[in-house]
Design a protein around this motif. Sequence first.
Motif, PDB file in Angstrom:
ATOM      1  N   GLU A  93       1.596 -12.449   9.399  1.00  0.00           N
ATOM      2  CA  GLU A  93       0.817 -12.251  10.615  1.00  0.00           C
ATOM      3  C   GLU A  93      -0.677 -12.304  10.311  1.00  0.00           C
ATOM      4  N   ALA A  94      -1.083 -11.706   9.191  1.00  0.00           N
ATOM      5  CA  ALA A  94      -2.501 -11.742   8.809  1.00  0.00           C
ATOM      6  C   ALA A  94      -2.947 -13.166   8.513  1.00  0.00           C
ATOM      7  N   LEU A  95      -2.086 -13.949   7.856  1.00  0.00           N
ATOM      8  CA  LEU A  95      -2.413 -15.343   7.580  1.00  0.00           C
ATOM      9  C   LEU A  95      -2.506 -16.149   8.877  1.00  0.00           C
ATOM     10  N   ARG A  96      -1.571 -15.892   9.783  1.00  0.00           N
ATOM     11  CA  ARG A  96      -1.572 -16.623  11.055  1.00  0.00           C
ATOM     12  C   ARG A  96      -2.872 -16.400  11.816  1.00  0.00           C
ATOM     13  N   ARG A  97      -3.368 -15.155  11.759  1.00  0.00           N
ATOM     14  CA  ARG A  97      -4.595 -14.826  12.489  1.00  0.00           C
ATOM     15  C   ARG A  97      -5.854 -15.052  11.646  1.00  0.00           C
ATOM     16  N   ARG A  98      -5.665 -15.562  10.431  1.00  0.00           N
ATOM     17  CA  ARG A  98      -6.767 -15.908   9.543  1.00  0.00           C
ATOM     18  C   ARG A  98      -7.669 -14.712   9.237  1.00  0.00           C
ATOM     19  N   PHE A  99      -7.046 -13.571   9.018  1.00  0.00           N
ATOM     20  CA  PHE A  99      -7.804 -12.376   8.643  1.00  0.00           C
ATOM     21  C   PHE A  99      -8.320 -12.512   7.209  1.00  0.00           C
ATOM     22  N   PHE A 100      -9.452 -11.875   6.961  1.00  0.00           N
ATOM     23  CA  PHE A 100      -9.950 -11.679   5.600  1.00  0.00           C
ATOM     24  C   PHE A 100      -9.292 -10.399   5.092  1.00  0.00           C
ATOM     25  N   THR A 101      -8.261 -10.545   4.271  1.00  0.00           N
ATOM     26  CA  THR A 101      -7.484  -9.382   3.845  1.00  0.00           C
ATOM     27  C   THR A 101      -7.803  -8.998   2.404  1.00  0.00           C
ATOM     28  N   LEU A 102      -7.718  -7.711   2.155  1.00  0.00           N
ATOM     29  CA  LEU A 102      -7.836  -7.135   0.818  1.00  0.00           C
ATOM     30  C   LEU A 102      -6.596  -6.296   0.571  1.00  0.00           C
ATOM     31  N   ASP A 103      -5.855  -6.641  -0.462  1.00  0.00           N
ATOM     32  CA  ASP A 103      -4.571  -5.992  -0.715  1.00  0.00           C
ATOM     33  C   ASP A 103      -4.765  -4.827  -1.674  1.00  0.00           C
ATOM     34  N   ALA A 104      -4.637  -3.589  -1.151  1.00  0.00           N
ATOM     35  CA  ALA A 104      -4.781  -2.394  -1.972  1.00  0.00           C
ATOM     36  C   ALA A 104      -3.433  -1.863  -2.457  1.00  0.00           C
ATOM     37  N   THR A 105      -2.384  -2.676  -2.312  1.00  0.00           N
ATOM     38  CA  THR A 105      -1.070  -2.254  -2.800  1.00  0.00           C
ATOM     39  C   THR A 105      -1.157  -1.875  -4.268  1.00  0.00           C
ATOM     40  N   CYS A 106      -0.599  -0.716  -4.633  1.00  0.00           N
ATOM     41  CA  CYS A 106      -0.570  -0.311  -6.043  1.00  0.00           C
ATOM     42  C   CYS A 106       0.119  -1.402  -6.855  1.00  0.00           C
ATOM     43  N   PRO A 107      -0.450  -1.828  -7.965  1.00  0.00           N
ATOM     44  CA  PRO A 107       0.194  -2.855  -8.781  1.00  0.00           C
ATOM     45  C   PRO A 107       1.605  -2.498  -9.225  1.00  0.00           C
ATOM     46  N   LEU A 108       1.904  -1.216  -9.342  1.00  0.00           N
ATOM     47  CA  LEU A 108       3.259  -0.829  -9.734  1.00  0.00           C
ATOM     48  C   LEU A 108       4.237  -1.008  -8.581  1.00  0.00           C
ATOM     49  N   PHE A 193      29.911   0.988  -9.461  1.00  0.00           N
ATOM     50  CA  PHE A 193      29.702  -0.459  -9.564  1.00  0.00           C
ATOM     51  C   PHE A 193      29.307  -0.794 -11.005  1.00  0.00           C
ATOM     52  N   PRO A 194      30.289  -0.950 -11.899  1.00  0.00           N
ATOM     53  CA  PRO A 194      30.006  -1.103 -13.334  1.00  0.00           C
ATOM     54  C   PRO A 194      29.091  -2.273 -13.682  1.00  0.00           C
ATOM     55  N   GLY A 195      29.071  -3.323 -12.875  1.00  0.00           N
ATOM     56  CA  GLY A 195      28.211  -4.472 -13.174  1.00  0.00           C
ATOM     57  C   GLY A 195      26.803  -4.364 -12.627  1.00  0.00           C
ATOM     58  N   LEU A 196      26.444  -3.196 -12.107  1.00  0.00           N
ATOM     59  CA  LEU A 196      25.139  -2.997 -11.465  1.00  0.00           C
ATOM     60  C   LEU A 196      24.002  -3.267 -12.450  1.00  0.00           C
ATOM     61  N   ILE A 197      23.023  -4.068 -12.015  1.00  0.00           N
ATOM     62  CA  ILE A 197      21.860  -4.416 -12.837  1.00  0.00           C
ATOM     63  C   ILE A 197      20.680  -3.542 -12.426  1.00  0.00           C
ATOM     64  N   GLY A 198      20.010  -2.952 -13.398  1.00  0.00           N
ATOM     65  CA  GLY A 198      18.843  -2.126 -13.117  1.00  0.00           C
ATOM     66  C   GLY A 198      17.559  -2.819 -13.532  1.00  0.00           C
ATOM     67  N   PRO A 199      16.427  -2.203 -13.257  1.00  0.00           N
ATOM     68  CA  PRO A 199      15.135  -2.788 -13.654  1.00  0.00           C
ATOM     69  C   PRO A 199      14.964  -2.775 -15.165  1.00  0.00           C
ATOM     70  N   ALA A 200      14.193  -3.740 -15.677  1.00  0.00           N
ATOM     71  CA  ALA A 200      13.921  -3.779 -17.116  1.00  0.00           C
ATOM     72  C   ALA A 200      13.167  -2.529 -17.558  1.00  0.00           C
ATOM     73  N   LYS A 201      12.321  -2.020 -16.672  1.00  0.00           N
ATOM     74  CA  LYS A 201      11.588  -0.782 -16.911  1.00  0.00           C
ATOM     75  C   LYS A 201      11.656   0.020 -15.634  1.00  0.00           C
ATOM     76  N   GLU A 202      11.851   1.334 -15.736  1.00  0.00           N
ATOM     77  CA  GLU A 202      12.094   2.124 -14.531  1.00  0.00           C
ATOM     78  C   GLU A 202      10.991   1.933 -13.504  1.00  0.00           C
ATOM     79  N   ASP A 203      11.396   2.011 -12.230  1.00  0.00           N
ATOM     80  CA  ASP A 203      10.459   1.772 -11.136  1.00  0.00           C
ATOM     81  C   ASP A 203       9.588   2.979 -10.822  1.00  0.00           C
ATOM     82  N   ILE A 204      10.088   4.195 -11.095  1.00  0.00           N
ATOM     83  CA  ILE A 204       9.267   5.384 -10.848  1.00  0.00           C
ATOM     84  C   ILE A 204       8.023   5.286 -11.722  1.00  0.00           C
ATOM     85  N   CYS A 205       6.862   5.415 -11.121  1.00  0.00           N
ATOM     86  CA  CYS A 205       5.633   5.105 -11.845  1.00  0.00           C
ATOM     87  C   CYS A 205       5.297   6.183 -12.871  1.00  0.00           C
TER      88      CYS A 205
END
Length: 334
Positions: A93-108, A193-205
Motif C-alpha cells: 500500500e505504501a508503494l502504491r501511494r508512493r510514500f517516502f517510507t523508513l522501516d524501523a522494524t527491528c532487524p531481529l 510432529f517429529p519432522g518439525l523444522i525449527g530456526p537455525a538460531k532461536e527467534d527470541i531475541c
Amino acid sequence: MTLSAERPKLTLLLAAPRGFCAGVDRAVRIVEEALARHGAPVYVRHEIVHNRQVVESLRGKGAVFVAELDEVPDDGRPVVFSAHGVAKSVVSEALRRRFFTLDATCPLVTKVHREVERHHARGRHLLLIGHSGHPEVIGTMGQLSPEAVTLVEDVAGARSVQPPAGVPLAWSSQTTLSVDDTAEIVAVLTERFPGLIGPAKEDICYATSNRQAAVKTIVARGAELVVVVGAPNSSNSRRLAEVAERAGARRAVLVQRGADLDLSLVEGCRTVGLTAGASAPEALVQEVIAHLGGYFELAIEELRVADETVEFRLPPALARDLPSALDRRTLAAD
C-alpha cells in the motif's frame, strides 16, 4: 504510606541488562533523525515502540502516530513503520501511494520474516508461536498467505493444533516471548510432529533472553517483590513480570513510571528487585529509585548477567554519525 523520621532499610537489586535494547534504540533514532532531517510532521504507523513516555516525547517533537496508512495524507512527508514490523500488504500500500517510507522494524524481527519466507518457499507450513493481536505477530503472519501459517499461543494450543495433513512443518516465534514458555510449547510440538523444522538460531531475541535471565538472578538473590518498568501493552515487559513470579518472587508488578508504584506493596519487604522492559528508558527506572528513596534507606546493588554491545545501523536514507545506543538510553521521559 507515610514518611517516618527514621526510614526503614531496603535492599534494591537492579537487574542488568534492563531497559532499551538495540532494536528500540534504532527505532527511536529513526523517528528523531527523520524529524531532524525533514521537519514535522513525520508519520509513524502504530506506536514506534510500546512505551507511552517514549511515544509522547516523540509526539511533542512532531511525530504523528496513526493506526493505518489511510490516515496519512499524500503530502510527501516521511512515513515510519514501527519496530514491530508490518505485513507485506502494508508495504504494498505504501508503494502504491508512493510514500517516502523508513522501516524501523527491528532487524531481529526482519530475520524472522525472512526465515518464514524461506520455510514457505521450501513447501513447509508454518507454526508461529506468539500472542494473537500483537503487532509483531500480525506483521510476521502477514509475510505469508493466511492458509500458509497457523498461530500457536500456548501449550494447550500446541496440544490441539491441527495443521494441514501431509505437509512438512516448521516453527518460528515472536521475539519477545518467555524463553521457558516457548521451550515448553516447542517440546509439545516436536513430540506431536517429529519432522518439525525449527530456526537455525532461536527467534527470541538476545535482549529478551538477557532480561529474563537477569530477573531470575535477582529473584534467586532474594527479591521478594519485583518491579518491572514497562507498558501494559509491552509483551517483553509483561513476560518479565511472569518470569519473576515463576522464578519464586512473592509478587511482581508492572509500572509505567515511579509514581505508579504503590509503596504499600513494599512494606514488609527486605529486598526488592527492579528491572525494565526493552522499550522503557532508563530515566523511568531512576524515577522508581527516587520514589523508593523518599521512603526507604536504600542499599542498591546491580546484578549483571550479560554485557550488551549490539547496535543496529540506521536505514541508508538516514545513516550518519549519531550518538551510540549507550549514550541515548536516558531518553527524557517527560
